[in-house]
Write an enzyme that holds these catalytic residues in place. Structure first.
Site, PDB file in Angstrom:
ATOM      1  N   TRP A  29     -65.167 -12.194 -13.201  1.00 16.71           N
ATOM      2  CA  TRP A  29     -64.789 -10.782 -13.146  1.00 16.71           C
ATOM      3  C   TRP A  29     -65.077 -10.211 -11.754  1.00 16.71           C
ATOM      4  O   TRP A  29     -64.256  -9.490 -11.190  1.00 16.71           O
ATOM      5  CB  TRP A  29     -65.504  -9.985 -14.224  1.00 16.71           C
ATOM      6  CG  TRP A  29     -65.138  -8.532 -14.179  1.00 16.71           C
ATOM      7  CD1 TRP A  29     -65.914  -7.501 -13.754  1.00 16.71           C
ATOM      8  CD2 TRP A  29     -63.880  -7.960 -14.550  1.00 16.71           C
ATOM      9  NE1 TRP A  29     -65.218  -6.316 -13.822  1.00 16.71           N
ATOM     10  CE2 TRP A  29     -63.960  -6.571 -14.315  1.00 16.71           C
ATOM     11  CE3 TRP A  29     -62.683  -8.485 -15.045  1.00 16.71           C
ATOM     12  CZ2 TRP A  29     -62.912  -5.703 -14.561  1.00 16.71           C
ATOM     13  CZ3 TRP A  29     -61.637  -7.611 -15.296  1.00 16.71           C
ATOM     14  CH2 TRP A  29     -61.755  -6.244 -15.047  1.00 16.71           C
ATOM     15  N   GLU A  39     -58.392  -7.478  -0.900  1.00 15.48           N
ATOM     16  CA  GLU A  39     -57.217  -8.268  -0.503  1.00 15.48           C
ATOM     17  C   GLU A  39     -55.921  -7.540  -0.860  1.00 15.48           C
ATOM     18  O   GLU A  39     -55.534  -7.477  -2.035  1.00 15.48           O
ATOM     19  CB  GLU A  39     -57.241  -9.641  -1.180  1.00 15.48           C
ATOM     20  CG  GLU A  39     -58.451 -10.487  -0.837  1.00 15.48           C
ATOM     21  CD  GLU A  39     -58.466 -10.930   0.614  1.00 15.48           C
ATOM     22  OE1 GLU A  39     -57.383 -11.044   1.234  1.00 15.48           O
ATOM     23  OE2 GLU A  39     -59.574 -11.164   1.133  1.00 15.48           O
ATOM     24  N   ARG A  43     -53.394  -7.430  -4.361  1.00 14.84           N
ATOM     25  CA  ARG A  43     -52.912  -6.216  -5.027  1.00 14.84           C
ATOM     26  C   ARG A  43     -51.394  -6.201  -5.118  1.00 14.84           C
ATOM     27  O   ARG A  43     -50.822  -5.820  -6.147  1.00 14.84           O
ATOM     28  CB  ARG A  43     -53.414  -4.964  -4.298  1.00 14.84           C
ATOM     29  CG  ARG A  43     -54.884  -4.706  -4.481  1.00 14.84           C
ATOM     30  CD  ARG A  43     -55.288  -3.326  -3.970  1.00 14.84           C
ATOM     31  NE  ARG A  43     -54.997  -3.115  -2.558  1.00 14.84           N
ATOM     32  CZ  ARG A  43     -55.809  -3.466  -1.563  1.00 14.84           C
ATOM     33  NH1 ARG A  43     -56.953  -4.051  -1.817  1.00 14.84           N
ATOM     34  NH2 ARG A  43     -55.475  -3.233  -0.304  1.00 14.84           N
ATOM     35  N   GLU A  45     -49.351  -8.820  -5.170  1.00 13.97           N
ATOM     36  CA  GLU A  45     -48.924  -9.841  -6.137  1.00 13.97           C
ATOM     37  C   GLU A  45     -49.281  -9.434  -7.563  1.00 13.97           C
ATOM     38  O   GLU A  45     -48.532  -9.726  -8.499  1.00 13.97           O
ATOM     39  CB  GLU A  45     -49.530 -11.188  -5.754  1.00 13.97           C
ATOM     40  CG  GLU A  45     -48.970 -11.701  -4.441  1.00 13.97           C
ATOM     41  CD  GLU A  45     -49.903 -12.595  -3.643  1.00 13.97           C
ATOM     42  OE1 GLU A  45     -49.477 -13.065  -2.570  1.00 13.97           O
ATOM     43  OE2 GLU A  45     -51.051 -12.822  -4.072  1.00 13.97           O
ATOM     44  N   GLU A  80     -53.432 -17.295  -4.507  1.00 13.14           N
ATOM     45  CA  GLU A  80     -53.936 -16.254  -3.609  1.00 13.14           C
ATOM     46  C   GLU A  80     -55.463 -16.184  -3.649  1.00 13.14           C
ATOM     47  O   GLU A  80     -56.116 -16.024  -2.610  1.00 13.14           O
ATOM     48  CB  GLU A  80     -53.340 -14.886  -3.970  1.00 13.14           C
ATOM     49  CG  GLU A  80     -53.762 -13.763  -3.040  1.00 13.14           C
ATOM     50  CD  GLU A  80     -53.302 -13.978  -1.612  1.00 13.14           C
ATOM     51  OE1 GLU A  80     -54.139 -13.830  -0.687  1.00 13.14           O
ATOM     52  OE2 GLU A  80     -52.113 -14.278  -1.407  1.00 13.14           O
ATOM     53  N   GLU A  96     -65.346 -16.537  15.284  1.00  9.38           N
ATOM     54  CA  GLU A  96     -64.760 -17.049  16.520  1.00  9.38           C
ATOM     55  C   GLU A  96     -63.517 -17.867  16.210  1.00  9.38           C
ATOM     56  O   GLU A  96     -63.433 -18.532  15.179  1.00  9.38           O
ATOM     57  CB  GLU A  96     -65.768 -17.934  17.254  1.00  9.38           C
ATOM     58  CG  GLU A  96     -66.953 -17.187  17.811  1.00  9.38           C
ATOM     59  CD  GLU A  96     -67.922 -18.117  18.520  1.00  9.38           C
ATOM     60  OE1 GLU A  96     -67.481 -19.165  19.031  1.00  9.38           O
ATOM     61  OE2 GLU A  96     -69.115 -17.785  18.547  1.00  9.38           O
ATOM     62  N   SER A 109     -52.417 -20.030   3.487  1.00  7.06           N
ATOM     63  CA  SER A 109     -51.268 -19.142   3.535  1.00  7.06           C
ATOM     64  C   SER A 109     -49.990 -19.871   3.122  1.00  7.06           C
ATOM     65  O   SER A 109     -49.159 -19.327   2.385  1.00  7.06           O
ATOM     66  CB  SER A 109     -51.114 -18.576   4.950  1.00  7.06           C
ATOM     67  OG  SER A 109     -50.007 -17.732   5.034  1.00  7.06           O
TER      68      SER A 109
END
Length: 134
Positions: A29, A39, A43, A45, A80, A96, A109
């Site tokens: 949860w 993210e 939201r 998706e 995702e 970095e 991705s």
């Protein structure tokens, strides 16, 4: 330095049965809440899932096709979440720029993109014949 790992060394593996399931549910949860809050892609998706689920349920198709349509959208959310977990782990290590960090994030991705392509293909394969019959 080459000592063998044993599960008893992990302080997080002590729970069993219902206690383990309860803690797992709470952690799951929390992960969903973090994803929703932090993210924007998650939201977006999730919005797609919320909007298209009623469409899938009301289409004149059998239950297997309905479940395929909805499952393809849930799969996008799953991928995702995995992508977001890779990004969080990489960012925890360092902000970095590093070529391996970039590669790991790009892989995540790409996995999301492929999940979206699969969802589009499934929706197209099921919905186009319905539209053509009209």
């Amino acid at each position: 330095m080459n000592s063998k790992y044993h599960i008893n060394q992990n302080p997080h593996k002590g729970n069993k049965g219902f206690t383990r399931a309860w803690h797992a549910a709470k952690n799951s949860w929390c992960g969903l809440v973090y994803a929703f809050v932090e993210e924007s892609a998650f939201r977006q998706e999730l919005t797609l899932l919320i909007l298209l689920t009623p469409v899938a349920l009301f289409l004149p198709i059998d239950y297997l096709e309905k479940s395929l349509l909805i499952s393809s959208l849930v799969m996008v959310l799953v991928v995702e979440l995995l992508n977001s977990s890779v990004e969080a782990a990489i960012d925890r290590i360092s902000f970095e720029h590093h070529d391996l960090s970039k590669r790991a994030k790009d892989f995540g991705s790409a996995a999301v993109m492929l999940a979206l392509v699969i969802a589009v293909l499934i929706w197209s394969a099921i919905c186009i014949p319905i539209v053509l019959k009209m």
